[in-house]
Write a protein that holds these residues in place. Structure first.
Motif, PDB file in Angstrom:
ATOM      1  N   LEU A  15       0.873  -1.279   0.233  1.00 36.74           N
ATOM      2  CA  LEU A  15      -0.025   0.025   0.049  1.00 36.74           C
ATOM      3  C   LEU A  15       0.922   1.480   0.106  1.00 36.74           C
ATOM      4  CD1 LEU A  15      -2.857  -0.913   2.597  1.00 36.74           C
ATOM      5  CD2 LEU A  15      -2.296  -1.646   0.304  1.00 36.74           C
ATOM      6  N   GLY A  16       1.788   1.396   0.578  1.00 37.32           N
ATOM      7  CA  GLY A  16       2.350   2.415   0.708  1.00 37.32           C
ATOM      8  C   GLY A  16       3.278   2.744  -0.809  1.00 37.32           C
ATOM      9  N   ARG A  17       3.726   2.092  -1.544  1.00 39.98           N
ATOM     10  CA  ARG A  17       4.839   2.115  -2.480  1.00 39.98           C
ATOM     11  C   ARG A  17       2.998   2.440  -3.714  1.00 39.98           C
ATOM     12  NH1 ARG A  17       5.105  -0.649  -8.071  1.00 39.98           N
ATOM     13  NH2 ARG A  17       7.669   0.244  -8.228  1.00 39.98           N
ATOM     14  N   VAL A  62      10.250   1.013  12.487  1.00 37.52           N
ATOM     15  CA  VAL A  62       9.181   2.121  13.526  1.00 37.52           C
ATOM     16  C   VAL A  62       9.556   1.882  15.174  1.00 37.52           C
ATOM     17  CG1 VAL A  62       7.910   2.734  11.515  1.00 37.52           C
ATOM     18  CG2 VAL A  62       7.168   0.597  12.692  1.00 37.52           C
ATOM     19  N   THR A  63       9.812  -0.236  14.911  1.00 41.08           N
ATOM     20  CA  THR A  63       9.794  -0.761  16.182  1.00 41.08           C
ATOM     21  C   THR A  63      10.988   0.116  17.107  1.00 41.08           C
ATOM     22  OG1 THR A  63      11.240  -2.321  16.146  1.00 41.08           O
ATOM     23  CG2 THR A  63       8.758  -2.779  15.319  1.00 41.08           C
ATOM     24  N   ASP A  64      12.527   0.522  16.227  1.00 49.24           N
ATOM     25  CA  ASP A  64      12.958   1.196  17.546  1.00 49.24           C
ATOM     26  C   ASP A  64      13.221   2.408  17.002  1.00 49.24           C
ATOM     27  OD1 ASP A  64      15.651   1.443  17.997  1.00 49.24           O
ATOM     28  OD2 ASP A  64      16.699   1.293  16.199  1.00 49.24           O
ATOM     29  N   GLY A  96       3.183  -1.520   8.925  1.00 47.31           N
ATOM     30  CA  GLY A  96       2.444  -2.170   9.658  1.00 47.31           C
ATOM     31  C   GLY A  96       3.112  -3.966   9.069  1.00 47.31           C
ATOM     32  N   ILE A  97       2.749  -4.445  10.275  1.00 43.88           N
ATOM     33  CA  ILE A  97       2.651  -6.147   9.787  1.00 43.88           C
ATOM     34  C   ILE A  97       1.508  -7.061   9.943  1.00 43.88           C
ATOM     35  CG2 ILE A  97       5.722  -6.169  10.435  1.00 43.88           C
ATOM     36  CD1 ILE A  97       4.693  -7.043  13.652  1.00 43.88           C
ATOM     37  N   GLY A  98       1.587  -7.477   9.188  1.00 39.46           N
ATOM     38  CA  GLY A  98       0.204  -8.424   9.625  1.00 39.46           C
ATOM     39  C   GLY A  98       0.352 -10.089  10.172  1.00 39.46           C
TER      40      GLY A  98
END
Ligand code: NAD
Length: 252
Positions: A15-17, A62-64, A96-98
């Protein structure tokens, strides 16, 4: 010639692309982030440039949260060096991750990864980037249709996205004094790498999802990219603190 500048997390694929390509098509300059997909990010940058646009790609996990000060400095340097600007206009919290796990089997590690990616990351990244967002700019958070409808396997993921929608409203209230509009989108099922690419690659999942969508097919990244460019356009400037369902009418 670029009018506005959009920073999109997780822009290297999915989606970001599509968001990056549609926004670039609306003359926005693009700062995209990638985590591991440096080659894909580079290909996207070249694709945008080949169409006369301007883009830069910056690594980000984004987790760091400890990397956020360095990332913010890199964004400021990119704005200066690539766009001759000090601030950008649109922040899209898309990365994001699923994680598919039934409630009874969800592990603490899966829970922690979902919180870090979908809640802690966007909260502290946005906080850090606020001084670089123009007054009158926009923030778009990416939620999910799973906040509205339910299927087994996504309880904690959906809870994170519900938090995203609540956060969106509170951010809109607090950032209103800077005329920054904060909205969310809730895509339905879209054929991407998400959750192992099941909606795209698994025939049974694909068919099951398609029959639950009023328009009779699963969503494609361009369906979301186009919607995001429209929502971030000036004509949508009175939309604030809300969430747009972009699902083709899924599970109505
Ligand atoms: P995708 O797997 O194709 O892309 C996810 C992107 O996020 C990638 O660019 C990836 O590198 C990035 N990312 C993941 N973890 C990251 C991290 N820790 N740090 C930085 N970047 C990270 O999935 P997608 O379908 O494009 O998903 C994009 C967003 O849309 C996600 O927030 C997802 O929850 C949401 N969403 C997807 C669907 C769907 O059906 N595809 C539906 C509703 C919402």
């Amino acid at each position: 010639m670029t009018d506005r500048i959009a920073l999109i997390s997780g822009a290297s694929r999915g989606l970001g692309r599509a968001m990056a390509l549609h926004l670039a098509g609306s003359r926005a300059g693009i700062i995209g982030t990638y985590r591991t997909g440096a080659a894909e990010a580079d290909a996207l940058k070249h694709e945008i440039e080949a169409k006369g646009g301007k883009a830069a790609m910056i690594p980000l996990d984004v987790t760091d949260t400890s990397g956020f000060p360095r990332f913010t400095e890199a964004v400021a340097a990119t704005l200066r060096d690539t766009f001759s600007r000090q601030q950008f206009d649109y922040l899209v919290n898309n990365a994001g991750i699923g994680v598919r796990a039934n409630f009874a089997e969800t592990t603490e590690a899966q829970f922690d990864a979902l919180v870090a990616t979908h809640l802690r990351g966007p909260v502290f990244l946005t906080q850090r980037l606020l001084p670089l967002i123009k007054d009158g700019g926009r923030i778009l958070n990416v939620s999910s249709g799973f906040v509205r409808f339910t299927l087994p396997g996504y309880s904690v993921y959906a809870a994170m996205k519900a938090a995203t929608e609540v956060l969106t409203r509170f951010m809109a209230v607090e950032l209103g004094e800077r005329r920054i509009r904060v909205n969310a989108i809730a895509p339905g099922a879209i054929a991407t790498d998400f959750a192992g690419g099941a909606v795209r690659d698994n025939e049974a999942v694909h068919a099951f999802v398609a029959q639950g969508i009023a328009l009779g097919r699963v969503g494609l990244p361009d369906d979301i990219g186009g919607a995001v460019a429209a929502i971030l356009s000036d004509d949508m400037g009175w939309a604030n603190g809300t969430c747009f369902d972009i699902s083709g009418g899924q599970m109505l």
